[in-house]
Design an enzyme around this catalytic site. Structure first.
Site, short mmCIF file in Angstrom:
data_model
loop_
_atom_site.label_atom_id
_atom_site.label_comp_id
_atom_site.label_asym_id
_atom_site.label_seq_id
_atom_site.Cartn_x
_atom_site.Cartn_y
_atom_site.Cartn_z
N HIS A 1 37.64 -8.75 -23.36
CA HIS A 1 38.78 -9.03 -22.47
C HIS A 1 38.32 -9.79 -21.23
O HIS A 1 38.95 -10.77 -20.81
CB HIS A 1 39.44 -7.72 -21.99
CG HIS A 1 40.23 -6.98 -23.03
ND1 HIS A 1 41.10 -7.58 -23.89
CD2 HIS A 1 40.29 -5.65 -23.31
CE1 HIS A 1 41.67 -6.66 -24.67
NE2 HIS A 1 41.19 -5.48 -24.33
N THR B 1 32.97 0.18 -26.92
CA THR B 1 34.00 0.08 -25.88
C THR B 1 33.62 -1.02 -24.89
O THR B 1 34.45 -1.86 -24.54
CB THR B 1 34.19 1.43 -25.17
OG1 THR B 1 34.56 2.41 -26.15
CG2 THR B 1 35.27 1.33 -24.10
N THR C 1 41.87 -15.88 -36.33
CA THR C 1 42.20 -14.47 -36.51
C THR C 1 43.61 -14.40 -37.09
O THR C 1 44.54 -14.93 -36.47
CB THR C 1 42.15 -13.71 -35.17
OG1 THR C 1 42.99 -14.39 -34.24
CG2 THR C 1 40.74 -13.64 -34.63
N VAL D 1 44.17 -17.41 -30.75
CA VAL D 1 42.97 -17.80 -31.49
C VAL D 1 43.40 -18.10 -32.92
O VAL D 1 44.08 -17.29 -33.54
CB VAL D 1 41.91 -16.67 -31.47
CG1 VAL D 1 40.75 -17.00 -32.39
CG2 VAL D 1 41.42 -16.41 -30.04
N LEU E 1 39.18 5.15 -22.22
CA LEU E 1 37.87 4.67 -22.69
C LEU E 1 37.33 3.59 -21.77
O LEU E 1 36.15 3.61 -21.39
CB LEU E 1 37.99 4.10 -24.11
CG LEU E 1 38.51 5.02 -25.20
CD1 LEU E 1 38.68 4.25 -26.49
CD2 LEU E 1 37.56 6.19 -25.40
N GLY E 2 38.18 2.64 -21.46
CA GLY E 2 37.72 1.55 -20.63
C GLY E 2 38.86 0.62 -20.26
O GLY E 2 39.95 0.72 -20.82
N HIS F 1 43.77 -8.74 -27.56
CA HIS F 1 43.72 -7.97 -28.81
C HIS F 1 44.12 -8.89 -29.95
O HIS F 1 45.03 -9.72 -29.79
CB HIS F 1 44.66 -6.77 -28.74
CG HIS F 1 44.22 -5.75 -27.72
ND1 HIS F 1 45.09 -5.12 -26.87
CD2 HIS F 1 42.98 -5.26 -27.44
CE1 HIS F 1 44.41 -4.29 -26.10
NE2 HIS F 1 43.12 -4.35 -26.42
N GLN G 1 48.68 -10.51 -36.96
CA GLN G 1 48.64 -9.08 -37.27
C GLN G 1 49.71 -8.38 -36.45
O GLN G 1 49.88 -8.67 -35.27
CB GLN G 1 47.23 -8.55 -36.92
CG GLN G 1 47.01 -7.09 -37.24
CD GLN G 1 45.56 -6.67 -36.95
OE1 GLN G 1 44.61 -7.36 -37.33
NE2 GLN G 1 45.40 -5.53 -36.28
N GLU H 1 35.68 -4.35 -24.05
CA GLU H 1 36.15 -4.65 -22.68
C GLU H 1 35.59 -5.97 -22.18
O GLU H 1 36.28 -6.74 -21.50
CB GLU H 1 35.79 -3.51 -21.71
CG GLU H 1 36.40 -2.15 -22.04
CD GLU H 1 37.90 -2.16 -22.26
OE1 GLU H 1 38.58 -3.06 -21.74
OE2 GLU H 1 38.39 -1.27 -22.96
#
Ligand code: ARG
Ligand code: ZN
Ligand code: CA
Length: 254
Positions: free
Chosen positions: A171, A164, A194, A191, A127-128, A177, A197, A168
């Protein structure tokens, strides 16, 4: 109130002549439009953010526009198209002499390379990708597959809302992520707001989903869900991004 940061963009369309694709200027502009929604909290779908996270949704305060001046100061549309007979491998897309297109100075522009990276059956293999701040200026920017770029056809299902490129550029602006490292509750994204996870989500999950003892923010642009299921950055992510533009930040010159 934070000052809006505006970033000129150059789109390098690198087309493989034996099997060419088309991408209109309008399709490219539809992507710029999405970026200016997503990074300004103007995307209407941010209202879908679950109540427990809605106070964290950020207007990152960054806007993008197709460059109007090239590195020599001449007028440009911000879109540069080339065709090549060479099958591009590895980093070739970043170099004119290898059939790609050289980056414009990465301290002045966001470089976006568009290419067709589908496999021989027409399936999306990629995708990227993006380079984080502080890397080689010759490869600094993002690459996006043509069928997930913008919101006009031709478009791949699931990746048809231009997210996408939003991801990107996240990033490229130093965001990891949100799950940090796969399978780990400890290695996070650096961070605070967030939640920890464990790993990524794909498809279109329904809230709540839980890991590492808290509900997960899978609707964040920096997870891996389908385009329609990602719609927010947080205030903490915004701070991390905007630190890049401080006097000692890695993208201060932009
Ligand atoms: N897999 C890519 C990455 O991690 C892009 C994911 C984009 N997701 C999307 N729904 N558009 O950089
Ligand atoms: Zn990613
Ligand atoms: Ca975190």
């Amino acid at each position: 109130f934070d000052e809006v940061i505006t970033i000129p963009v150059v789109v390098h369309v690198v087309n493989y002549k034996p099997d060419p694709f088309t991408i209109s200027d309008e399709k490219i502009k539809s992507q710029i439009y999405v970026l200016n929604q997503d990074f300004r909290k103007k995307n209407p779908d941010h209202l879908k953010t679950p109540d427990e996270f809605s106070h964290l949704v950020a207007d990152v305060g960054i806007e993008f526009y197709l460059a109007t001046k090239d590195p020599n100061g001449n007028a440009t549309t911000g879109i540069v198209r080339t065709e090549t007979d060479r099958k591009l491998e590895e980093d070739d897309v970043f170099f004119t002499e290898k059939g790609g297109q050289d980056a414009w100075p990465s301290d002045k522009y966001l470089n976006i390379w568009i290419r067709d990276v589908k496999d021989r059956n027409g399936n999306l293999a990629f995708l990227g990708s993006a380079q984080f701040p502080g890397g080689d200026p010759r490869t600094d920017g993002i690459i996006v597959e043509v069928s997930v770029f913008g919101t006009l056809p031709p478009l791949a299902p699931r990746y048809n809302l231009g997210r996408t490129a939003t991801h990107e550029i996240g990033h490229w602006l130093n965001l990891f992520h949100i799950y940090g490292e796969h399978g780990s509750c400890e290695k996070g994204d650096l961070v605070d707001d967030t939640p920890n996870q464990k790993s990524d989500y794909v498809g279109n999950p329904t809230h709540p989903q839980k890991s590492c003892n808290s509900n997960d923010m899978f609707m964040n642009f920096m997870d891996k869900v389908d385009d329609q299921s990602m719609y927010m950055f947080t205030i903490g992510q915004k701070r991390r991004i905007r630190d890049l533009f401080n006097p000692d930040g890695l993208r201060r010159k932009l």
